[in-house]
Design an enzyme around this catalytic site. Sequence first.
Site, short mmCIF file in Angstrom:
data_model
loop_
_atom_site.label_atom_id
_atom_site.label_comp_id
_atom_site.label_asym_id
_atom_site.label_seq_id
_atom_site.Cartn_x
_atom_site.Cartn_y
_atom_site.Cartn_z
N THR A 1 53.89 29.65 -67.44
CA THR A 1 54.72 29.57 -66.23
C THR A 1 55.17 28.16 -65.91
OG1 THR A 1 53.55 31.47 -65.34
CG2 THR A 1 54.71 30.10 -63.74
N ASN B 1 60.53 26.92 -62.57
CA ASN B 1 61.73 27.76 -62.61
C ASN B 1 61.67 28.84 -63.69
OD1 ASN B 1 63.17 26.48 -60.45
ND2 ASN B 1 63.36 24.72 -61.82
N PHE C 1 50.95 26.75 -61.62
CA PHE C 1 50.10 27.92 -61.34
C PHE C 1 49.19 28.24 -62.53
CE2 PHE C 1 53.62 29.87 -58.41
CZ PHE C 1 53.38 28.87 -57.47
N GLU D 1 49.92 37.10 -63.87
CA GLU D 1 50.02 37.68 -65.23
C GLU D 1 51.08 38.79 -65.27
OE1 GLU D 1 46.73 38.07 -67.84
OE2 GLU D 1 45.98 36.09 -67.29
N1 COS Z 1 54.04 41.75 -78.01
C1 COS Z 1 54.69 41.23 -79.08
N2 COS Z 1 55.98 40.80 -79.01
C2 COS Z 1 56.60 40.90 -77.84
C3 COS Z 1 55.99 41.45 -76.69
C4 COS Z 1 54.65 41.87 -76.81
N3 COS Z 1 53.99 42.39 -75.78
N4 COS Z 1 56.86 41.43 -75.66
C5 COS Z 1 58.00 40.91 -76.13
N5 COS Z 1 57.83 40.58 -77.44
C6 COS Z 1 58.83 40.00 -78.34
C7 COS Z 1 60.02 40.96 -78.42
O1 COS Z 1 59.83 41.93 -79.44
C8 COS Z 1 61.15 40.02 -78.72
O2 COS Z 1 61.15 39.70 -80.10
P1 COS Z 1 62.47 39.97 -80.98
O3 COS Z 1 63.52 39.13 -80.33
O4 COS Z 1 62.07 39.52 -82.33
O5 COS Z 1 62.73 41.43 -80.87
C9 COS Z 1 60.80 38.76 -77.99
O6 COS Z 1 59.38 38.82 -77.76
C10 COS Z 1 61.53 38.63 -76.65
O7 COS Z 1 61.17 39.75 -75.88
P2 COS Z 1 62.11 40.35 -74.73
O8 COS Z 1 63.51 40.46 -75.25
O9 COS Z 1 61.46 41.58 -74.21
O10 COS Z 1 62.06 39.16 -73.65
P3 COS Z 1 62.60 39.09 -72.18
O11 COS Z 1 63.12 37.73 -71.93
O12 COS Z 1 63.48 40.26 -71.87
O13 COS Z 1 61.25 39.15 -71.28
C11 COS Z 1 59.50 40.11 -70.02
C12 COS Z 1 60.40 40.18 -71.26
C13 COS Z 1 60.27 40.20 -68.72
C14 COS Z 1 58.62 41.34 -70.15
C15 COS Z 1 58.66 38.82 -70.09
O14 COS Z 1 59.46 37.69 -69.82
C16 COS Z 1 57.47 38.81 -69.16
O15 COS Z 1 56.45 39.42 -69.45
N6 COS Z 1 57.59 38.08 -68.03
C17 COS Z 1 56.49 37.85 -67.14
C18 COS Z 1 55.73 36.65 -67.59
C19 COS Z 1 54.34 36.66 -67.06
O16 COS Z 1 53.62 37.64 -67.12
N7 COS Z 1 53.90 35.53 -66.58
C20 COS Z 1 52.58 35.44 -66.08
C21 COS Z 1 52.04 34.09 -66.12
S1 COS Z 1 51.22 33.69 -67.56
S2 COS Z 1 50.79 31.75 -67.28
#
Ligand code: COS
Length: 383
Positions: free
Chosen positions: A124, A127, A154, A364
């Site tokens: 995170t 932005n 965070f 998360e």
């Molecule tokens: N396992 C393996 N690969 C994954 C995956 C997973 N769970 N989720 C996504 N990917 C891969 C996808 O397959 C894609 O790869 P390809 O381009 O080769 O197909 C790539 O990652 C990008 O995925 P996607 O297109 O789904 O990305 P988006 O930008 O649409 O984002 C979300 C997806 C919204 C689900 C993601 O940004 C997310 O989880 N956001 C929340 C973040 C979060 O939880 N933050 C918490 C803080 S952690 S400090």
Amino acid sequence: MSIILTDDQKDIISLAKKFAENEVAPYSQEMDEQAKFRPGLIQQMADLGFMGINVPEEYGGVGMDSVTKALVIAEIAKYDASLAEVLSVHTLSNDIILKRGNEEQKRKYLPKACTGAVGAFALTEPNAGSDAASAKTKAIADGDDYVINGTKCFISNMGPDEGDYVILIALTEPEKKTKGMSAIIVDRGTPGFTIGKTENKMGLRAAPVSELIFDDCRVPKTQRLGDEGRGFMIAMAGLDGGRIGMGAQAVGLAQAAIKASVEYTTQRVQFGKPINANQGIQWYIADMATTTEAALQLVVNAARLYDMPGCRVSKEAAEAKYFASENAVKVCNKALQLHGGYGYMKDYPIERMYRDARIIPLYEGTSEIQKIVISRSVLSEFK
Ligand code: COS
């Protein structure tokens, strides 16, 4: 317990209960007020094997499965959700190192992760929260090193005195966006890596959450986990496991809120009888118990699938985290209502549980993000 468990699983869960009941719960209110764990508490968790619960014995861990890990997190969350958060995030970092690290990296980090060093995970940015793909922190190759610049925010498990290393997700080839991100382990104390603001939070107050600042921080390329460009995938797959841990934390909190509600409504007499002699209260308790049992089963199912080789559990982990976290908020809210005005006072632990639960649908991945993950999976299934 409505889950069938082996004797080994039962033993470690009962050890977690004993530890949390005797060594943690008596200090939880004080730790919440002071926004700090008692010195040595995380070391105690390590000594009992919890910090290495998901690490194989050859690297110094206990080598238990994900269901046991989830149930230990839930058990600790019943008494102190802050400490459960530390364990969940730390075991997420163990998991990423185990799955993505080479032998040298596993030998370098896992034995110390089992004996008291605390791991963190940094995706995170100010932005880039839900839209994790828009993260801007860069790790640009320079000879055998990366030079890291940027700010993460965070970040759990990192505080003024806490946190030994962090799995950082940064752009190694910025023009390639998510395909140009890599996962790099950065040790605390590396020149150019400082801990910024430590957050003053509503709940989970004892668990440190901080900003991480990277200013020309130089790290050898040997610290990278997996290939260049795999960082976003490593982060997303890692979060699948992390979300099961947070779902477990939510289940533990809800179970504790139910127990507190039963105790309080049994001893609270109004209109000449315990208030839970009224059917209205009994029905609240029945609802709380049923939805919490459903949350537990979702978490356990996702944890079981997580251990199946080659099985992607994004949908199941998102469902577990979404349902369990929303349930924890609802159940703690209802439990506070059942406590009446006393529930609002710090004399009763439900006041802290209510505050602690509120973050779970946010971190998360918010509930809205979990619904994106779930709906994408369902839509593609029936296409
Ligand atoms: N396992 C393996 N690969 C994954 C995956 C997973 N769970 N989720 C996504 N990917 C891969 C996808 O397959 C894609 O790869 P390809 O381009 O080769 O197909 C790539 O990652 C990008 O995925 P996607 O297109 O789904 O990305 P988006 O930008 O649409 O984002 C979300 C997806 C919204 C689900 C993601 O940004 C997310 O989880 N956001 C929340 C973040 C979060 O939880 N933050 C918490 C803080 S952690 S400090």
